[in-house]
Every structure is written in structure tokens, then in C-alpha cells.
Design an enzyme around this catalytic site. Structure first.
Site, PDB file in Angstrom:
ATOM      1  N   VAL A   1       0.835  -1.367   0.426  1.00 26.12           N
ATOM      2  CA  VAL A   1      -0.134   0.294  -0.013  1.00 26.12           C
ATOM      3  C   VAL A   1       1.229   1.295   0.149  1.00 26.12           C
ATOM      4  O   VAL A   1       0.370   1.824  -0.882  1.00 26.12           O
ATOM      5  CB  VAL A   1      -1.306  -0.143   0.881  1.00 26.12           C
ATOM      6  CG1 VAL A   1      -1.417   1.230   1.672  1.00 26.12           C
ATOM      7  CG2 VAL A   1      -1.519  -0.822   1.012  1.00 26.12           C
ATOM      8  N   CYS A   2       1.974   1.183   0.951  1.00 29.94           N
ATOM      9  CA  CYS A   2       2.545   2.529   1.193  1.00 29.94           C
ATOM     10  C   CYS A   2       2.884   2.965  -0.620  1.00 29.94           C
ATOM     11  O   CYS A   2       3.295   4.275  -0.281  1.00 29.94           O
ATOM     12  CB  CYS A   2       4.079   2.361   1.947  1.00 29.94           C
ATOM     13  SG  CYS A   2       4.318   1.455   3.293  1.00 29.94           S
ATOM     14  N   PRO A   3       4.040   2.838  -1.839  1.00 32.47           N
ATOM     15  CA  PRO A   3       4.193   3.031  -2.432  1.00 32.47           C
ATOM     16  C   PRO A   3       3.477   3.577  -3.086  1.00 32.47           C
ATOM     17  O   PRO A   3       3.343   4.543  -4.113  1.00 32.47           O
ATOM     18  CB  PRO A   3       4.749   2.012  -3.390  1.00 32.47           C
ATOM     19  CG  PRO A   3       4.696   0.545  -3.151  1.00 32.47           C
ATOM     20  CD  PRO A   3       4.253   1.122  -1.051  1.00 32.47           C
TER      21      PRO A   3
ATOM     22  N   ILE B   1       2.669   6.881  -1.235  1.00 28.91           N
ATOM     23  CA  ILE B   1       3.903   7.930  -1.830  1.00 28.91           C
ATOM     24  C   ILE B   1       4.297   8.474  -3.078  1.00 28.91           C
ATOM     25  O   ILE B   1       4.443   9.573  -2.856  1.00 28.91           O
ATOM     26  CB  ILE B   1       5.541   6.816  -1.532  1.00 28.91           C
ATOM     27  CG1 ILE B   1       5.730   6.330   0.031  1.00 28.91           C
ATOM     28  CG2 ILE B   1       7.008   8.263  -1.727  1.00 28.91           C
ATOM     29  CD1 ILE B   1       6.533   5.594   0.126  1.00 28.91           C
TER      30      ILE B   1
END
Length: 179
Positions: free
Chosen positions: A50-52, A55
Site C-alpha cells: 500500500v505504501c508506494p 508515496i
């Protein structure tokens, strides 16, 4: 957890600003970018799923934040070397236009109160900090749910009007007038 009206904590962290190891690393603190609004967002772990997406979405809006005299800082508890490796190996992060800060000792995330009690990593917390270092917006998502950077930009726009802004207000629309 710190909230609206609280002073954003002091910090002094290593950061990654490039994929080139010769110029990738810098030091950033609460005194960096003095006089600017700061968008400081946290994610749980590098090399996750999920993070990328978040970002990269903040990266696509970076110019819009800059036009509003705001700087974006992304933060996790991973080291600057892990940040560098992730940027070098993830297509969506290679040209990221903002710094990735390494809160390796968890000092900033602990001061903010945003560490997940079970996992010991940052929750998906987002802070808008005004030029005087005061927190003006806080949003925190569960580890499994990505946030909406477009909403962060909308809230920044509303805060910068210093006016009463109704639900779903967008930049350029009328603000409310108190009776």
C-alpha cells in the site's frame, strides 16, 4: 497522540533525496524549510504494497504543494539505506520529488504517538504543520488502508484561506461568512 494546536516535535533525521548514492543523503530537521507549511506523512514499512501507492500519489502532487509554499516530508522507521534501496528498485519511487526521512530510533514517531501498539511501526499518519510549527491537521489510517493525498491538498488550501470553509470546499470556491 499529538493533535490540532500542539507544537510539532523537534527532529533531526537522515533523509534520502535521490537515487544516486553520491548525493542521496542529507540531514533534515524541524528547522529545515523554515517559514514554510509542512506536510509530514508516515507509512509503516518500505518494500510493502500500500505504501508506494500513497508515496507516489504525494509525489504527483508535490508541485501543487510547493506552489502553496508547502514542503512534503515522507517518513518511516526504516533506515536511510533501506529508503535508498527502495527508491532505486521501485519504478514509482525513482523520481520522487521529496525527501524520505529515516526515523530509525522512532523518536519522532514516538513523540507524535503514532506507533502501532502491536507492530511497532508507524500508522499511516498525516500532519499539516503551519509555518510556526503548529499542527493544523491530523489524519490517521489503519495499517491496511491508504490515504488520499488530494484531500490533504484540499485541507491545506482551506487552512491557508484563514476563513470558514464548508464541507467539500475546493480552492476558488466561496467561503462561509459568519452571520
Amino acid at each position: 497522540m499529538l493533535t490540532i494546536g500542539d507544537k510539532f516535535p523537534s527532529f533531526d533525521l537522515k533523509a534520502v533525496v535521490s537515487t544516486d548514492p553520491k548525493i542521496a543523503f542529507t540531514q533534515l530537521s524541524d528547522k529545515s524549510d523554515k517559514g514554510k507549511w509542512k506536510i509530514v506523512f508516515f507509512w509503516p514499512k518500505d518494500f510493502t504494497f500500500v505504501c508506494p501507492t500513497e508515496i507516489a500519489a504525494f509525489g504527483k502532487l508535490n508541485k501543487d504543494f510547493n506552489e502553496r509554499d508547502a514542503v512534503v516530508y515522507g517518513v518511516s522507521t526504516d533506515s536511510e539505506f533501506v529508503h535508498l534501496a527502495w527508491r532505486q528498485n521501485h519504478a514509482d519511487l525513482k523520481t520522487l520529488p521529496f525527501a524520505m526521512l529515516a526515523d530509525l530510533k522512532r523518536e519522532l514517531s514516538t513523540a507524535l504517538g503514532i506507533l502501532d501498539k502491536t507492530e511497532g511501526v508507524c500508522l499511516r499518519a498525516t500532519f499539516i504543520v503551519d509555518p510556526e510549527g503548529i499542527i493544523r491537521f491530523v489524519s490517521v489510517n489503519d495499517l491496511s488502508v491508504g490515504r488520499n493525498p488530494q484531500e490533504v491538498l484540499r485541507v491545506l488550501d482551506a487552512l491557508q484561506t484563514d476563513e470558514l470553509c464548508p464541507c467539500n470546499w475546493q480552492k476558488g470556491e466561496d467561503v462561509l461568512k459568519a452571520a
